[in-house]
Design a protein around this motif. Sequence first.
Motif, PDB file in Angstrom:
ATOM      1  N   UNK A 118      63.662   0.778 -41.512  1.00  0.00           N
ATOM      2  CA  UNK A 118      64.955   1.270 -41.043  1.00  0.00           C
ATOM      3  C   UNK A 118      65.610   0.244 -40.118  1.00  0.00           C
ATOM      4  N   UNK A 119      64.819  -0.371 -39.254  1.00  0.00           N
ATOM      5  CA  UNK A 119      65.364  -1.378 -38.343  1.00  0.00           C
ATOM      6  C   UNK A 119      65.908  -2.575 -39.120  1.00  0.00           C
ATOM      7  N   UNK A 120      65.143  -3.081 -40.080  1.00  0.00           N
ATOM      8  CA  UNK A 120      65.596  -4.199 -40.912  1.00  0.00           C
ATOM      9  C   UNK A 120      66.839  -3.796 -41.700  1.00  0.00           C
ATOM     10  N   UNK A 121      66.847  -2.586 -42.193  1.00  0.00           N
ATOM     11  CA  UNK A 121      67.976  -2.060 -42.958  1.00  0.00           C
ATOM     12  C   UNK A 121      69.243  -1.978 -42.101  1.00  0.00           C
ATOM     13  N   UNK A 122      69.099  -1.708 -40.809  1.00  0.00           N
ATOM     14  CA  UNK A 122      70.259  -1.564 -39.930  1.00  0.00           C
ATOM     15  C   UNK A 122      70.927  -2.892 -39.592  1.00  0.00           C
TER      16      UNK A 122
ATOM     17  N   UNK B  14      71.744  -5.617 -41.608  1.00  0.00           N
ATOM     18  CA  UNK B  14      72.878  -5.891 -42.506  1.00  0.00           C
ATOM     19  C   UNK B  14      73.973  -4.833 -42.468  1.00  0.00           C
ATOM     20  N   UNK B  15      73.630  -3.599 -42.130  1.00  0.00           N
ATOM     21  CA  UNK B  15      74.674  -2.587 -41.958  1.00  0.00           C
ATOM     22  C   UNK B  15      75.596  -2.990 -40.816  1.00  0.00           C
ATOM     23  N   UNK B  16      75.018  -3.418 -39.720  1.00  0.00           N
ATOM     24  CA  UNK B  16      75.828  -3.898 -38.596  1.00  0.00           C
ATOM     25  C   UNK B  16      76.646  -5.112 -38.984  1.00  0.00           C
ATOM     26  N   UNK B  17      76.046  -5.985 -39.774  1.00  0.00           N
ATOM     27  CA  UNK B  17      76.770  -7.165 -40.245  1.00  0.00           C
ATOM     28  C   UNK B  17      77.947  -6.748 -41.128  1.00  0.00           C
ATOM     29  N   UNK B  18      77.746  -5.734 -41.970  1.00  0.00           N
ATOM     30  CA  UNK B  18      78.832  -5.256 -42.840  1.00  0.00           C
ATOM     31  C   UNK B  18      79.997  -4.728 -42.001  1.00  0.00           C
ATOM     32  N   UNK B  19      79.694  -3.930 -40.985  1.00  0.00           N
ATOM     33  CA  UNK B  19      80.747  -3.430 -40.102  1.00  0.00           C
ATOM     34  C   UNK B  19      81.416  -4.600 -39.384  1.00  0.00           C
ATOM     35  N   UNK B  20      80.629  -5.533 -38.913  1.00  0.00           N
ATOM     36  CA  UNK B  20      81.175  -6.702 -38.221  1.00  0.00           C
ATOM     37  C   UNK B  20      82.068  -7.543 -39.115  1.00  0.00           C
ATOM     38  N   UNK B  21      81.677  -7.711 -40.371  1.00  0.00           N
ATOM     39  CA  UNK B  21      82.485  -8.493 -41.317  1.00  0.00           C
ATOM     40  C   UNK B  21      83.853  -7.852 -41.511  1.00  0.00           C
ATOM     41  N   UNK B  22      83.872  -6.544 -41.692  1.00  0.00           N
ATOM     42  CA  UNK B  22      85.141  -5.864 -41.920  1.00  0.00           C
ATOM     43  C   UNK B  22      86.036  -5.993 -40.685  1.00  0.00           C
ATOM     44  N   UNK B  23      85.471  -5.781 -39.508  1.00  0.00           N
ATOM     45  CA  UNK B  23      86.281  -5.900 -38.298  1.00  0.00           C
ATOM     46  C   UNK B  23      86.678  -7.353 -38.027  1.00  0.00           C
ATOM     47  N   UNK B  24      85.819  -8.309 -38.330  1.00  0.00           N
ATOM     48  CA  UNK B  24      86.181  -9.724 -38.180  1.00  0.00           C
ATOM     49  C   UNK B  24      87.333 -10.079 -39.112  1.00  0.00           C
ATOM     50  N   UNK B  25      87.275  -9.586 -40.345  1.00  0.00           N
ATOM     51  CA  UNK B  25      88.362  -9.836 -41.306  1.00  0.00           C
ATOM     52  C   UNK B  25      89.647  -9.160 -40.830  1.00  0.00           C
ATOM     53  N   UNK B  26      89.540  -7.986 -40.250  1.00  0.00           N
ATOM     54  CA  UNK B  26      90.702  -7.282 -39.722  1.00  0.00           C
ATOM     55  C   UNK B  26      91.311  -8.066 -38.560  1.00  0.00           C
ATOM     56  N   UNK B  27      90.476  -8.530 -37.644  1.00  0.00           N
ATOM     57  CA  UNK B  27      90.961  -9.301 -36.492  1.00  0.00           C
ATOM     58  C   UNK B  27      91.575 -10.640 -36.914  1.00  0.00           C
ATOM     59  N   UNK B  28      91.040 -11.233 -37.979  1.00  0.00           N
ATOM     60  CA  UNK B  28      91.545 -12.521 -38.462  1.00  0.00           C
ATOM     61  C   UNK B  28      92.787 -12.375 -39.334  1.00  0.00           C
ATOM     62  N   UNK B  29      93.163 -11.124 -39.629  1.00  0.00           N
ATOM     63  CA  UNK B  29      94.331 -10.896 -40.467  1.00  0.00           C
ATOM     64  C   UNK B  29      94.061 -11.060 -41.951  1.00  0.00           C
TER      65      UNK B  29
ATOM     66  N   UNK C 274      62.356   5.372 -29.628  1.00  0.00           N
ATOM     67  CA  UNK C 274      62.059   4.527 -30.784  1.00  0.00           C
ATOM     68  C   UNK C 274      63.094   4.713 -31.891  1.00  0.00           C
ATOM     69  N   UNK C 275      63.551   5.944 -32.078  1.00  0.00           N
ATOM     70  CA  UNK C 275      64.613   6.199 -33.051  1.00  0.00           C
ATOM     71  C   UNK C 275      65.896   5.478 -32.679  1.00  0.00           C
ATOM     72  N   UNK C 276      66.237   5.539 -31.398  1.00  0.00           N
ATOM     73  CA  UNK C 276      67.442   4.854 -30.914  1.00  0.00           C
ATOM     74  C   UNK C 276      67.286   3.341 -31.061  1.00  0.00           C
TER      75      UNK C 276
ATOM     76  N   UNK D 226      68.092   1.833 -34.370  1.00  0.00           N
ATOM     77  CA  UNK D 226      69.515   1.727 -34.678  1.00  0.00           C
ATOM     78  C   UNK D 226      70.274   0.802 -33.753  1.00  0.00           C
ATOM     79  N   UNK D 227      69.668   0.416 -32.647  1.00  0.00           N
ATOM     80  CA  UNK D 227      70.350  -0.439 -31.670  1.00  0.00           C
ATOM     81  C   UNK D 227      70.666  -1.826 -32.224  1.00  0.00           C
ATOM     82  N   UNK D 228      69.902  -2.252 -33.213  1.00  0.00           N
ATOM     83  CA  UNK D 228      70.157  -3.572 -33.789  1.00  0.00           C
ATOM     84  C   UNK D 228      71.499  -3.610 -34.521  1.00  0.00           C
ATOM     85  N   UNK D 229      72.000  -2.453 -34.911  1.00  0.00           N
ATOM     86  CA  UNK D 229      73.236  -2.402 -35.703  1.00  0.00           C
ATOM     87  C   UNK D 229      74.466  -2.871 -34.927  1.00  0.00           C
ATOM     88  N   UNK D 230      74.773  -2.302 -33.754  1.00  0.00           N
ATOM     89  CA  UNK D 230      75.947  -2.815 -33.030  1.00  0.00           C
ATOM     90  C   UNK D 230      75.780  -4.265 -32.570  1.00  0.00           C
ATOM     91  N   UNK D 231      74.545  -4.649 -32.281  1.00  0.00           N
ATOM     92  CA  UNK D 231      74.299  -6.046 -31.897  1.00  0.00           C
ATOM     93  C   UNK D 231      74.632  -6.968 -33.061  1.00  0.00           C
TER      94      UNK D 231
END
Length: 152
Positions: free
Chosen positions: A11-15, A17-32, A75-77, A80-85
């Motif tokens: 689950x930690x490893x899975x989180x 790339x999920x964070x990266x996916x969210x980051x990519x979308x917001x980075x693309x949004x910020x970059x126009x 441990x559950x938290x 998932x903490x790796x995701x926003x990072x």
Amino acid sequence: MSRTTKLFLAVTIHNIPEGIAVGIVYAALLAGEITLSSMALSLAIGIALQNFPEGAIVSMPFEIEGNSKRKSFILGVLSGLVEPIAAVLMILMRNIFMPVMPYLLSFASGAMIYVVIEELLPESMEGEHSNMPSLGFAVGFILMMVLDIVLG
């Protein structure tokens, strides 16, 4: 390595790339590069919603193994903490990660699929309420489709 440890790591490893996916979308949004903020919001909401059961899936086996509720919750938290990072790192370093994004997402989904098929699915189908996992999947799928349609 115990089942619980495998699940925590998957689950930690899975989180990441999920964070990266969210980051990519917001980075693309910020970059126009994209203009629909609803796309970024839809992705973030969808991932956030599925993180609640993921945290429970990680926490509950730790408690069953004899850990305190507090430690199990932490441990559950942490899983998932790796995701926003990862999301923040993605926004800061999007030029480096964009070309390898498909590989990161493939690795994350492969880790989760393995754990689900090998460990969770067989265990969830035991007992008198074996239809509940199927119903949960159906409700989750419908919810994600509604979010996709409503938020674009």
